[in-house]
Design an enzyme around this catalytic site. Sequence first.
Site, PDB file in Angstrom:
ATOM      1  N   GLY A  72       0.086 -10.474  -1.876  1.00 35.40           N
ATOM      2  CA  GLY A  72       0.068 -10.677  -0.433  1.00 35.40           C
ATOM      3  C   GLY A  72       0.269  -9.349   0.278  1.00 35.40           C
ATOM      4  O   GLY A  72      -0.037  -8.283  -0.255  1.00 35.40           O
ATOM      5  N   ARG A  73       0.812  -9.414   1.487  1.00 42.80           N
ATOM      6  CA  ARG A  73       1.093  -8.190   2.251  1.00 42.80           C
ATOM      7  C   ARG A  73       2.447  -7.595   1.880  1.00 42.80           C
ATOM      8  O   ARG A  73       2.744  -6.449   2.192  1.00 42.80           O
ATOM      9  CB  ARG A  73       1.089  -8.494   3.758  1.00 42.80           C
ATOM     10  CG  ARG A  73      -0.229  -8.985   4.325  1.00 42.80           C
ATOM     11  CD  ARG A  73      -1.334  -7.952   4.353  1.00 42.80           C
ATOM     12  NE  ARG A  73      -1.002  -6.726   5.020  1.00 42.80           N
ATOM     13  CZ  ARG A  73      -1.116  -6.476   6.322  1.00 42.80           C
ATOM     14  NH1 ARG A  73      -1.560  -7.410   7.124  1.00 42.80           N
ATOM     15  NH2 ARG A  73      -0.805  -5.297   6.812  1.00 42.80           N
ATOM     16  N   GLU A  76       2.742  -4.047   0.077  1.00 43.77           N
ATOM     17  CA  GLU A  76       2.462  -2.930   0.992  1.00 43.77           C
ATOM     18  C   GLU A  76       3.688  -2.605   1.854  1.00 43.77           C
ATOM     19  O   GLU A  76       3.960  -1.453   2.149  1.00 43.77           O
ATOM     20  CB  GLU A  76       1.275  -3.315   1.881  1.00 43.77           C
ATOM     21  CG  GLU A  76       0.918  -2.311   2.936  1.00 43.77           C
ATOM     22  CD  GLU A  76      -0.172  -2.836   3.856  1.00 43.77           C
ATOM     23  OE1 GLU A  76      -0.288  -2.295   4.969  1.00 43.77           O
ATOM     24  OE2 GLU A  76      -0.902  -3.784   3.483  1.00 43.77           O
ATOM     25  N   CYS A 102      -2.308  -9.582  -7.880  1.00 39.21           N
ATOM     26  CA  CYS A 102      -2.957  -9.352  -6.593  1.00 39.21           C
ATOM     27  C   CYS A 102      -2.640  -7.946  -6.079  1.00 39.21           C
ATOM     28  O   CYS A 102      -3.059  -6.955  -6.660  1.00 39.21           O
ATOM     29  CB  CYS A 102      -2.536 -10.456  -5.631  1.00 39.21           C
ATOM     30  SG  CYS A 102      -3.457 -10.534  -4.096  1.00 39.21           S
ATOM     31  N   HIS A 103      -1.883  -7.829  -4.985  1.00 43.75           N
ATOM     32  CA  HIS A 103      -1.485  -6.533  -4.422  1.00 43.75           C
ATOM     33  C   HIS A 103      -0.168  -6.022  -5.015  1.00 43.75           C
ATOM     34  O   HIS A 103       0.284  -4.944  -4.655  1.00 43.75           O
ATOM     35  CB  HIS A 103      -1.366  -6.628  -2.900  1.00 43.75           C
ATOM     36  CG  HIS A 103      -2.692  -6.697  -2.199  1.00 43.75           C
ATOM     37  ND1 HIS A 103      -3.445  -7.847  -2.175  1.00 43.75           N
ATOM     38  CD2 HIS A 103      -3.394  -5.762  -1.518  1.00 43.75           C
ATOM     39  CE1 HIS A 103      -4.565  -7.615  -1.489  1.00 43.75           C
ATOM     40  NE2 HIS A 103      -4.562  -6.368  -1.090  1.00 43.75           N
ATOM     41  N   TYR A 122      -5.979  -7.376  -7.388  1.00 44.59           N
ATOM     42  CA  TYR A 122      -6.951  -7.841  -6.409  1.00 44.59           C
ATOM     43  C   TYR A 122      -8.031  -6.765  -6.317  1.00 44.59           C
ATOM     44  O   TYR A 122      -7.709  -5.569  -6.250  1.00 44.59           O
ATOM     45  CB  TYR A 122      -6.257  -8.059  -5.063  1.00 44.59           C
ATOM     46  CG  TYR A 122      -7.188  -8.568  -4.001  1.00 44.59           C
ATOM     47  CD1 TYR A 122      -7.631  -9.884  -4.024  1.00 44.59           C
ATOM     48  CD2 TYR A 122      -7.629  -7.733  -2.982  1.00 44.59           C
ATOM     49  CE1 TYR A 122      -8.497 -10.362  -3.056  1.00 44.59           C
ATOM     50  CE2 TYR A 122      -8.489  -8.201  -2.002  1.00 44.59           C
ATOM     51  CZ  TYR A 122      -8.927  -9.521  -2.050  1.00 44.59           C
ATOM     52  OH  TYR A 122      -9.786  -9.981  -1.099  1.00 44.59           O
TER      53      TYR A 122
END
Length: 169
Positions: A72-73, A76, A102-103, A122
């Site tokens: 997800g975010r 980050e 993913c991320h 991802y």
Amino acid sequence: MGKRILFLVGPEFEDIELYYPLYRLQEEGYETIVAGPSRDTLPGKRGYSVKPDLAFEEVDPGEYAGLVLPGGRGPERIRNNEHVKRIVRGFFEDERPVAAICHGPQVLISAGVLHGRRATSYPGIKDDVINAGAVWLDQPVVVDGNLVTARIPPDMPMWMREYIRLLRA
């Protein structure tokens, strides 16, 4: 250390990428501990939330058998936190199992632990993984030593199967 698994989570984590492995590992008898930037409730991307058990600064990575990095975010948003980098490096120094999806590999990139590894993620961060010195593979799950990576939510059953296999080894 025993059967405790640490999750590192930031705001706007991918809900299912936190809760699927959290519950799956609990089914296997592991105690799951969620750490965040603080102990304040964090929102997921899709409406779920989580109240961390610990703040990153409170985490002693030596107390855990494994680490999980949902996507997800969130990655980050936490990747440059010095405590997050310290925690991740601790797992790699001791070669304890680490799962990222993913991320999630963004956290590994910032911690400087991907160089020379094989991994997936991802597809949108493929270039970042390669630029960090890893070999990026477009497959559901990649196991490289203590690291298990996956791309997207449909890969999660294979991801957790391989991660649990590492934890049991």
